[in-house]
Design a protein around this motif. Structure first.
Motif, short mmCIF file in Angstrom:
data_model
loop_
_atom_site.label_atom_id
_atom_site.label_comp_id
_atom_site.label_asym_id
_atom_site.label_seq_id
_atom_site.Cartn_x
_atom_site.Cartn_y
_atom_site.Cartn_z
N UNK A 1 31.77 68.92 193.37
CA UNK A 1 32.35 69.53 193.58
C UNK A 1 33.70 69.79 193.63
N UNK A 2 33.68 68.09 195.02
CA UNK A 2 35.88 68.25 195.58
C UNK A 2 35.98 67.06 193.86
N UNK B 1 44.28 63.37 203.37
CA UNK B 1 44.22 63.63 201.58
C UNK B 1 45.22 64.65 201.07
N UNK B 2 45.31 65.73 201.94
CA UNK B 2 45.90 66.19 201.35
C UNK B 2 47.65 65.90 201.62
N UNK C 1 31.50 58.29 191.06
CA UNK C 1 31.52 59.04 192.33
C UNK C 1 30.26 60.08 191.67
N UNK C 2 30.61 60.57 190.54
CA UNK C 2 29.30 61.55 189.91
C UNK C 2 28.07 60.28 189.87
N UNK D 1 40.46 60.06 199.15
CA UNK D 1 40.04 60.96 198.53
C UNK D 1 38.06 60.24 198.02
N UNK D 2 37.95 59.10 197.82
CA UNK D 2 36.38 58.04 198.23
C UNK D 2 36.20 58.62 199.68
N UNK D 3 36.62 57.94 200.89
CA UNK D 3 35.89 58.09 202.38
C UNK D 3 35.66 59.84 202.17
N UNK D 4 36.63 61.01 201.87
CA UNK D 4 35.69 62.02 202.12
C UNK D 4 34.32 62.58 201.39
#
Length: 377
Positions: free
Chosen positions: A129-130, A102-103, A146-147, A111-114
């Motif tokens: 938080x992410x 991701x970085x 995602x929420x 981002x989604x897999x993380x």
């Protein structure tokens, strides 16, 4: 004579008047009819219908779940998850590759897999938080989806619906939003809306229809919509020949129609592809329903080997042994089932009752076993 007739006529008139008055004052009024919505499992015509709100999706109601699937007192209902969470050190090591990817490139695809990894590990607080920290990278539908996914993992289903409802009308056609709507409505038992959301997604994502088929197969099975099961589940099996889950749900549908031999074939195929607790427990139940208790014991024991933490497989083995009057062999399975799943204590006590009534020696051991399960010893 004329005077007599006149007096007689007057008397008759008075009697008729009195009778009419009596009927007027004593005639009971018809009762007020109160219509109460009824519900008959397997028939949704009398079920309460969801009320629409401004979002275009139904407001949450207490509409009961339809379908024989939920009515049927069955071992074989849904796959059980016995995932062991990683230790803190293992978790940090497993998370690092997601962070690195991701970085290196901060896209939603990375981002989604993380986020899903965090959710699967029960780290919903970290996932939330992410999402907040990276809100600027997300579209509004992605953020809401995602929420909602995190809230579903926390079993806050009503809050998840509220989040999804807050998406703009344009966002209601987003594939992620529709998928989360389907997931949360399934959790709430509103199978009609769960299927509707999934079907809407399939209409939009026409090039990737197959990826929604397994979920639709499962929903049609849970809704006991057997005609659709016979159409959708075979499509999954054809498109994904290595996926054994559709075979199990097709078998569940056959079992509900009491086509036990056909159900048995589907469960056996799934277990041959992969020795899994779900298929073997379902297979054991089908043998049990056919009173083939020997085969049932074999299947249930296979399920306990595939997943030792399965209380339902332990209970299935216990009840099958009990049917063959092998009380001593059944006892440890009853105890283990009860230890893994406290609801099994009901079946344990039911097994004790006839033994006590017949004053059999095994009743003492069963009594102590129940006390052990309840935590008294």
């Amino acid at each position: 004579m004329r005077r007599f007739l006149l007096v007689f006529s007057i008397c008759i008139c008075l009697i008729c008047i009195n009778l009419a008055q009596a009927q007027t004052t004593t005639q009971p009024q018809p009762p007020v009819q109160v219509t109460v919505p009824s519900f008959n499992p397997g028939n949704t015509q009398g079920a309460a219908q969801p009320v629409q709100n401004g979002s275009g999706r139904p407001a949450i109601t207490s509409a009961p779940v339809s379908g024989k699937y939920y009515e049927y007192q069955s071992y074989c209902r849904a796959p059980l998850e016995f995932k062991s969470l990683l230790s803190d050190s293992e978790f940090q090591m497993a998370l690092e590759p997601f962070k690195t990817t991701f970085n290196a490139k901060k896209t939603f695809a990375n981002f989604e897999p993380m986020i899903d990894f965090l959710i699967n590990e029960g780290r919903t607080k970290d996932a939330r938080s992410m999402v907040i920290e990276n809100k600027t990278l997300l579209t509004a539908p992605q953020d809401k989806a995602l929420q909602a996914r995190i809230l579903i993992a926390d079993r806050k289903y009503r809050d998840a619906v509220s989040i999804l409802d807050s998406v703009t009308d344009e966002g209601k056609n987003d594939l992620m939003i529709l998928t989360e709507y389907s997931r949360v409505y399934r959790k709430l038992g509103n199978l009609f809306e769960a299927k509707s959301a999934l079907q809407d997604a399939m209409k939009i994502d026409k090039k990737n229809v197959n990826k929604y088929l397994l979920d639709l197969c499962i929903l049609e099975t849970e809704d006991s919509n057997h005609g659709e099961v016979d159409t959708v589940c075979p499509r999954v099996i054809k498109s994904f020949p290595k996926d054994n889950l559709a075979l199990i749900y097709l078998g569940i549908s056959q079992r509900e129609r009491m086509n036990y031999k056909d159900a048995q074939k589907q469960f056996e195929k799934s277990a041959q592809m992969e020795k899994n607790e779900f298929a073997l427990t379902c297979l054991g139940e089908v043998f049990y329903l056919q009173k083939n208790y020997g085969k049932a014991i074999e299947a249930f024991k296979g399920a306990t080997e595939a997943e030792p933490k399965s209380g339902r497989a332990q209970l299935g083995a216990a009840q099958s042994l009990y049917q063959l009057l092998r009380y001593d062999e059944a006892l440890p399975y009853f105890i283990k089932a009860c230890q893994l799943d406290k609801s099994s204590a009901v079946r344990f006590r039911e097994a004790l009752a006839p033994l006590e009534a017949a004053k059999m020696k095994a009743s003492t051991a069963y009594y102590h076993g129940i006390q052990q399960c309840a935590g008294f010893h």
